[in-house]
Scaffold this motif. Sequence first.
Motif, PDB file in Angstrom:
ATOM      1  N   ILE A   5       0.804  -1.223   0.000  1.00  0.00           N
ATOM      2  CA  ILE A   5       0.000   0.000   0.000  1.00  0.00           C
ATOM      3  C   ILE A   5       0.837   1.273   0.000  1.00  0.00           C
ATOM      4  CG2 ILE A   5      -1.694   1.342   1.337  1.00  0.00           C
ATOM      5  CD1 ILE A   5      -3.321  -1.115   1.616  1.00  0.00           C
ATOM      6  N   PRO A   6       1.849   1.401   0.887  1.00  0.00           N
ATOM      7  CA  PRO A   6       2.657   2.617   0.817  1.00  0.00           C
ATOM      8  C   PRO A   6       3.301   2.811  -0.555  1.00  0.00           C
ATOM      9  CG  PRO A   6       3.091   1.438   2.855  1.00  0.00           C
ATOM     10  CD  PRO A   6       2.212   0.547   2.012  1.00  0.00           C
ATOM     11  N   THR A   7       3.741   1.741  -1.171  1.00  0.00           N
ATOM     12  CA  THR A   7       4.361   1.851  -2.505  1.00  0.00           C
ATOM     13  C   THR A   7       3.330   2.344  -3.518  1.00  0.00           C
ATOM     14  OG1 THR A   7       5.869   0.065  -1.958  1.00  0.00           O
ATOM     15  CG2 THR A   7       5.636   0.575  -4.287  1.00  0.00           C
ATOM     16  N   PHE A   8       2.142   1.791  -3.432  1.00  0.00           N
ATOM     17  CA  PHE A   8       1.070   2.221  -4.338  1.00  0.00           C
ATOM     18  C   PHE A   8       0.743   3.701  -4.123  1.00  0.00           C
ATOM     19  CE2 PHE A   8      -3.507   3.045  -4.871  1.00  0.00           C
ATOM     20  CZ  PHE A   8      -3.611   2.858  -6.241  1.00  0.00           C
ATOM     21  N   LEU A   9       0.627   4.118  -2.865  1.00  0.00           N
ATOM     22  CA  LEU A   9       0.295   5.515  -2.575  1.00  0.00           C
ATOM     23  C   LEU A   9       1.396   6.459  -3.074  1.00  0.00           C
ATOM     24  CD1 LEU A   9      -1.233   5.199   1.031  1.00  0.00           C
ATOM     25  CD2 LEU A   9      -2.468   5.458  -1.132  1.00  0.00           C
ATOM     26  N   ALA A  10       2.649   6.035  -2.926  1.00  0.00           N
ATOM     27  CA  ALA A  10       3.762   6.865  -3.413  1.00  0.00           C
ATOM     28  C   ALA A  10       3.650   7.045  -4.929  1.00  0.00           C
ATOM     29  CB  ALA A  10       5.106   6.235  -3.046  1.00  0.00           C
ATOM     30  N   HIS A  11       3.285   5.983  -5.639  1.00  0.00           N
ATOM     31  CA  HIS A  11       3.092   6.081  -7.090  1.00  0.00           C
ATOM     32  C   HIS A  11       1.933   7.014  -7.422  1.00  0.00           C
ATOM     33  CE1 HIS A  11       5.758   2.621  -7.449  1.00  0.00           C
ATOM     34  NE2 HIS A  11       5.779   2.815  -8.745  1.00  0.00           N
ATOM     35  N   ALA A  12       0.844   6.870  -6.679  1.00  0.00           N
ATOM     36  CA  ALA A  12      -0.332   7.695  -6.961  1.00  0.00           C
ATOM     37  C   ALA A  12      -0.025   9.172  -6.748  1.00  0.00           C
ATOM     38  CB  ALA A  12      -1.508   7.260  -6.083  1.00  0.00           C
ATOM     39  N   ILE A  13       0.707   9.503  -5.689  1.00  0.00           N
ATOM     40  CA  ILE A  13       1.050  10.902  -5.421  1.00  0.00           C
ATOM     41  C   ILE A  13       1.920  11.458  -6.546  1.00  0.00           C
ATOM     42  CG2 ILE A  13       2.321  12.469  -3.883  1.00  0.00           C
ATOM     43  CD1 ILE A  13       1.386  10.582  -1.552  1.00  0.00           C
ATOM     44  N   ALA A  14       2.920  10.674  -6.966  1.00  0.00           N
ATOM     45  CA  ALA A  14       3.805  11.126  -8.051  1.00  0.00           C
ATOM     46  C   ALA A  14       3.009  11.317  -9.334  1.00  0.00           C
ATOM     47  CB  ALA A  14       4.928  10.112  -8.272  1.00  0.00           C
ATOM     48  N   LEU A  15       2.147  10.364  -9.609  1.00  0.00           N
ATOM     49  CA  LEU A  15       1.347  10.414 -10.829  1.00  0.00           C
ATOM     50  C   LEU A  15       0.465  11.668 -10.862  1.00  0.00           C
ATOM     51  CD1 LEU A  15      -0.532   7.241 -12.080  1.00  0.00           C
ATOM     52  CD2 LEU A  15      -1.524   9.491 -12.267  1.00  0.00           C
ATOM     53  N   GLU A  16      -0.236  11.914  -9.778  1.00  0.00           N
ATOM     54  CA  GLU A  16      -1.180  13.042  -9.737  1.00  0.00           C
ATOM     55  C   GLU A  16      -0.459  14.384  -9.703  1.00  0.00           C
ATOM     56  OE1 GLU A  16      -4.295  12.594 -10.326  1.00  0.00           O
ATOM     57  OE2 GLU A  16      -4.340  10.418 -10.066  1.00  0.00           O
ATOM     58  N   THR A  17       0.681  14.432  -9.003  1.00  0.00           N
ATOM     59  CA  THR A  17       1.444  15.680  -8.933  1.00  0.00           C
ATOM     60  C   THR A  17       1.981  16.057 -10.308  1.00  0.00           C
ATOM     61  OG1 THR A  17       2.065  15.147  -6.666  1.00  0.00           O
ATOM     62  CG2 THR A  17       3.374  16.829  -7.764  1.00  0.00           C
ATOM     63  N   GLU A  18       2.527  15.058 -11.010  1.00  0.00           N
ATOM     64  CA  GLU A  18       3.069  15.320 -12.341  1.00  0.00           C
ATOM     65  C   GLU A  18       1.948  15.674 -13.314  1.00  0.00           C
ATOM     66  OE1 GLU A  18       5.656  12.060 -13.361  1.00  0.00           O
ATOM     67  OE2 GLU A  18       6.832  12.388 -11.542  1.00  0.00           O
ATOM     68  N   ALA A  19       0.826  15.012 -13.179  1.00  0.00           N
ATOM     69  CA  ALA A  19      -0.314  15.322 -14.048  1.00  0.00           C
ATOM     70  C   ALA A  19      -0.743  16.772 -13.846  1.00  0.00           C
ATOM     71  CB  ALA A  19      -1.473  14.374 -13.762  1.00  0.00           C
TER      72      ALA A  19
END
Length: 168
Positions: A5-19
């Motif tokens: 879960i933490p790994t997934f959340l880290a990806h989601a934050i990076a994805l949304e921030t870059e978007a």
Amino acid sequence: MTAEIPTFLAHAIALETEAAERYDELAAAMAAHNNPEVAELFRRMRDFSRRHAQSVSRRARGHGLPALKSWEYRWNAPEAPENAPHAGTHYLMTAWHALTFALDNERRGRDFYAQAAAETQDAELRALATEFASEEAEHVDTLETWLLRTPKPPAGWAADPDPPVAAD
Ligand code: ZN
């Protein structure tokens, strides 16, 4: 909670921030090209991404997210799924191109979350990823609707009518 879960959340934050950053650029490009409507749409998309990043950050609080280096992100593409490549902000880009480009990003984001949901054995992660995938699916729908009412540019749209004069 599993380590997934933490790994997934880290990806989601990076994805949304870059978007959000890319949408900001697209909004500026559209505003500069006298397309206030599409600029406004991209500002809305940017705000969705920002809000999503913030709510993911809130959920992630206390979970000790891994500080991933850029090469440690496990995208199925070289870049973050919603991270539009820079060529997308071509200075002559039409609304149609900008929308097509954004649609592509949203589809990749949706697919990234859907794949995370499909691959995990963890019920909590599956629920989160499914929720995120359906948010992205809504963005895909919005962009598809806009694209349908946006005229496709004529061939040669990128030809510069007033190219710089070559000095002899
Ligand atoms: Zn989105």
